[in-house]
Write a protein that holds these residues in place. Structure first.
Motif, mmCIF file in Angstrom:
data_model
loop_
_atom_site.group_PDB
_atom_site.id
_atom_site.type_symbol
_atom_site.label_atom_id
_atom_site.label_comp_id
_atom_site.label_asym_id
_atom_site.label_seq_id
_atom_site.Cartn_x
_atom_site.Cartn_y
_atom_site.Cartn_z
ATOM 1 N N PHE A 27 0.828 -1.206 0.000
ATOM 2 C CA PHE A 27 0.000 0.000 0.000
ATOM 3 C C PHE A 27 0.865 1.261 0.000
ATOM 4 O O PHE A 27 1.910 1.310 0.657
ATOM 5 N N GLY A 30 5.293 5.287 -0.534
ATOM 6 C CA GLY A 30 6.478 5.735 0.213
ATOM 7 C C GLY A 30 7.760 5.113 -0.341
ATOM 8 O O GLY A 30 7.730 4.031 -0.926
ATOM 9 N N ILE A 32 10.445 4.487 1.669
ATOM 10 C CA ILE A 32 11.299 4.019 2.758
ATOM 11 C C ILE A 32 10.772 2.747 3.429
ATOM 12 O O ILE A 32 11.450 1.726 3.435
ATOM 13 N N ASN A 33 9.601 2.825 4.023
ATOM 14 C CA ASN A 33 9.092 1.674 4.770
ATOM 15 C C ASN A 33 8.304 0.732 3.860
ATOM 16 O O ASN A 33 7.973 1.084 2.732
ATOM 17 N N GLN A 49 3.203 -1.806 9.041
ATOM 18 C CA GLN A 49 4.420 -1.266 8.420
ATOM 19 C C GLN A 49 5.670 -1.900 8.988
ATOM 20 O O GLN A 49 5.816 -2.039 10.201
ATOM 21 N N LEU A 89 -2.283 10.289 13.845
ATOM 22 C CA LEU A 89 -2.111 8.839 13.745
ATOM 23 C C LEU A 89 -2.401 8.170 15.075
ATOM 24 O O LEU A 89 -2.061 8.698 16.135
ATOM 25 N N SER A 113 -4.131 2.662 12.927
ATOM 26 C CA SER A 113 -5.509 2.645 12.427
ATOM 27 C C SER A 113 -5.491 3.297 11.055
ATOM 28 O O SER A 113 -4.748 4.250 10.832
ATOM 29 N N PHE A 114 -6.334 2.815 10.198
ATOM 30 C CA PHE A 114 -6.460 3.409 8.863
ATOM 31 C C PHE A 114 -7.367 4.621 8.966
ATOM 32 O O PHE A 114 -8.426 4.563 9.589
ATOM 33 N N VAL A 115 -6.931 5.722 8.398
ATOM 34 C CA VAL A 115 -7.779 6.912 8.415
ATOM 35 C C VAL A 115 -8.726 6.795 7.228
ATOM 36 O O VAL A 115 -8.341 7.034 6.071
ATOM 37 N N SER A 120 -4.234 9.776 -0.189
ATOM 38 C CA SER A 120 -2.963 10.505 -0.239
ATOM 39 C C SER A 120 -2.549 10.597 -1.700
ATOM 40 O O SER A 120 -2.716 9.647 -2.461
ATOM 41 N N ASN A 222 2.318 13.189 -0.275
ATOM 42 C CA ASN A 222 1.698 11.905 0.107
ATOM 43 C C ASN A 222 1.875 11.579 1.587
ATOM 44 O O ASN A 222 1.495 10.507 2.038
ATOM 45 N N ASN A 223 2.423 12.524 2.347
ATOM 46 C CA ASN A 223 2.475 12.347 3.798
ATOM 47 C C ASN A 223 1.387 13.149 4.510
ATOM 48 O O ASN A 223 1.475 13.412 5.720
ATOM 49 N N ASP A 238 3.372 9.768 8.480
ATOM 50 C CA ASP A 238 4.811 9.524 8.303
ATOM 51 C C ASP A 238 5.635 10.371 9.284
ATOM 52 O O ASP A 238 6.396 11.266 8.888
HETATM 53 P P1 ADP Z 1 7.111 5.849 3.989
HETATM 54 O O1 ADP Z 1 8.070 6.282 5.055
HETATM 55 O O2 ADP Z 1 7.554 4.646 3.277
HETATM 56 O O3 ADP Z 1 6.782 6.989 3.091
HETATM 57 P P2 ADP Z 1 4.418 6.217 5.132
HETATM 58 O O4 ADP Z 1 4.215 6.158 6.607
HETATM 59 O O5 ADP Z 1 4.389 7.556 4.507
HETATM 60 O O6 ADP Z 1 5.771 5.405 4.771
HETATM 61 O O7 ADP Z 1 3.293 5.292 4.470
HETATM 62 C C1 ADP Z 1 3.259 5.071 3.073
HETATM 63 C C2 ADP Z 1 1.887 5.412 2.511
HETATM 64 O O8 ADP Z 1 0.875 4.588 3.148
HETATM 65 C C3 ADP Z 1 1.426 6.845 2.756
HETATM 66 O O9 ADP Z 1 1.912 7.734 1.765
HETATM 67 C C4 ADP Z 1 -0.101 6.687 2.714
HETATM 68 O O10 ADP Z 1 -0.547 6.642 1.377
HETATM 69 C C5 ADP Z 1 -0.340 5.313 3.325
HETATM 70 N N1 ADP Z 1 -0.641 5.368 4.777
HETATM 71 C C6 ADP Z 1 0.250 5.236 5.796
HETATM 72 N N2 ADP Z 1 -0.355 5.296 7.006
HETATM 73 C C7 ADP Z 1 -1.676 5.464 6.757
HETATM 74 C C8 ADP Z 1 -2.867 5.562 7.608
HETATM 75 N N3 ADP Z 1 -2.770 5.506 8.931
HETATM 76 N N4 ADP Z 1 -4.079 5.719 7.015
HETATM 77 C C9 ADP Z 1 -4.183 5.764 5.657
HETATM 78 N N5 ADP Z 1 -3.097 5.659 4.806
HETATM 79 C C10 ADP Z 1 -1.879 5.500 5.341
#
Ligand code: ADP
Ligand code: GN1
Ligand code: MG
Length: 369
Positions: A27, A30, A32-33, A49, A89, A113-115, A120, A222-223, A238
């Motif tokens: 999903f 990003g 990085i993770n 993650q 978050l 939790s998923f928002v 994004s 996207n953050n 993020d």
């Molecule tokens: P990275 O460090 O790899 O960028 P992120 O924490 O930004 O990791 O997560 C990657 C993507 O996952 C985000 O850009 C977003 O689209 C989605 N995402 C992450 N956390 C959530 C969340 N709690 N609710 C909805 N979407 C999320």
């Protein structure tokens, strides 16, 4: 050794006492993770993650920062009548009541939790969304204005120390681990031409002209999650790099990603332009939330930050290309080079618009004060 899908499912199960449905789905965009989306039996979703330990050497410290910062944000959001469950978050605990589960490779996994009802964006689709993301990151910094910055762990040492980034870049050029340096001499020379400029913000920080604040440090579009129905920014995500920093970093990184007519990894450079209207839209959103708090040097530093973060990402992408793609996720061999080229194209156009960029933030800050 790579985990199987079933192993990832079992890890997910740790964070969801009721059973998890189906397979974890990769999903988000990003770099990085490793992020997966999961569904519970009741239909609700959550995000799992794996923290990239190559990038974050001390995951427990990352988690401690996030826990403390989100706790603080929840209080501030509640105080203004907001919905803390949607606007920041929420980390989930595993069966042992801990925020992380460690897998057989020693990797740390966490869940959020998923928002729901949010999206994004990997590229700016409208000025209004970009303006909203500016509001969100501005509000994020102001809600942390009473948080003790010095008490946060530095999760990545000297993350936005651009002179240090230049030293790393020179080492990458000299080390030439990938053997690719000869093919990109043109771009290496362009990058090195900006080395003197690269110390501007660090010098102003050292002289005390710019204050350290609690900043996000990775403010690309996207953050931030945008409410799908209303188009309003809901939640800044993020939070791994929340650390003491300069407002210039947060403003600048958002601009280098979003005030562009093309994606960060657009291969056709003729499509990549710095867009002054998008710059203004973001500045309107961001400055409307922070204007009263910034000193005059900080206002100017926003425009400097736009150039600085573009430069910094340019040398990071190019350095990673030279090192053999060891840091950022890549989808094809030239990916980091393509990213680096867009950054330097944007930077040269920012140079052309420099007077306008500076005038814009000054004018908006004046109005907002
Ligand atoms: P990275 O460090 O790899 O960028 P992120 O924490 O930004 O990791 O997560 C990657 C993507 O996952 C985000 O850009 C977003 O689209 C989605 N995402 C992450 N956390 C959530 C969340 N709690 N609710 C909805 N979407 C999320
Ligand atoms: C990474 O994690 P993500 O994809 O939001 C990187 C940023 C870069 C960005 C470039 C911890 O951000 O610093 O600016 O890629 N994050 C880290 O797109 O290095
Ligand atoms: Mg991210």
């Amino acid at each position: 050794m790579k985990l199987t899908v079933e192993e990832i499912r079992v890890l997910a199960q740790q964070f969801a006492p009721d059973s998890v449905l189906g397979c974890p789905k990769p999903f988000g965009g990003g770099h990085i993770n490793d992020t997966f989306l999961l569904e519970r039996e009741d239909g609700s979703l959550f995000v799992l993650q794996r923290i990239n330990k190559n990038v974050f050497p001390n995951p427990p410290q990352v988690m401690e920062n996030i826990q403390r910062v989100t706790h603080h944000l929840r209080k501030r959001i509640r105080a203004v009548g907001g919905d803390p469950e949607r606007e920041t978050l929420r980390m989930l605990k595993n069966a042992q009541g801990e925020l992380c589960t460690i897998d057989r490779n020693g990797d740390y996994w966490r869940a959020y939790s998923f928002v729901g009802g949010s999206t994004s964006y990997d590229q700016v689709e409208s000025a209004e969304i970009f303006r909203e993301s500016g509001r969100a990151f501005g509000r994020f910094m102001s809600m942390l204005d009473d948080f003790d910055a010095a008490s946060l762990h530095e999760t990545i040492a000297r993350f936005h120390d651009t002179p240090k980034r230049f030293r790393d870049f020179r080492a990458a050029v000299e080390g030439n681990a990938s053997g690719r340096a000869d093919g990109v001499r043109d771009l290496i020379d362009v990058a090195l031409g900006y080395e003197a400029f690269g110390s501007t913000l660090m010098d102003q920080l050292a002289s005390g002209e710019l204050p350290l604040r609690v900043t996000h440090n990775d403010t690309k579009l996207n953050n931030v999650l945008i409410d799908t129905a209303s188009g309003r920014a809901v939640c800044v995500i993020d939070l791994d790099t929340v650390m003491p920093g300069l407002c210039a970093y947060d403003f600048g990184d958002a601009i280098r990603f979003g005030a562009s007519t093309a994606a960060e990894d657009e291969q056709d450079l003729s499509k990549v332009h710095f867009d002054m209207d998008l710059y203004r839209a973001y500045a309107e959103g961001y400055i409307s939330e922070v204007a009263g708090a910034l000193n005059a040097k900080e206002v100017d530093s926003l425009a400097i930050g736009a150039k600085m973060m573009t430069l910094e990402n340019g040398i990071r992408f190019l350095g990673d290309y030279l090192n053999g793609d060891v840091y950022f996720k890549t989808a094809y061999p030239e990916h980091n080079l393509v990213r680096a080229r867009t950054q330097f194209k944007l930077l040269s156009e920012m140079d052309e618009h420099w007077d306008e960029m500076l005038a814009c933030v000054r004018e908006l800050a004046q109005k907002g004060n």
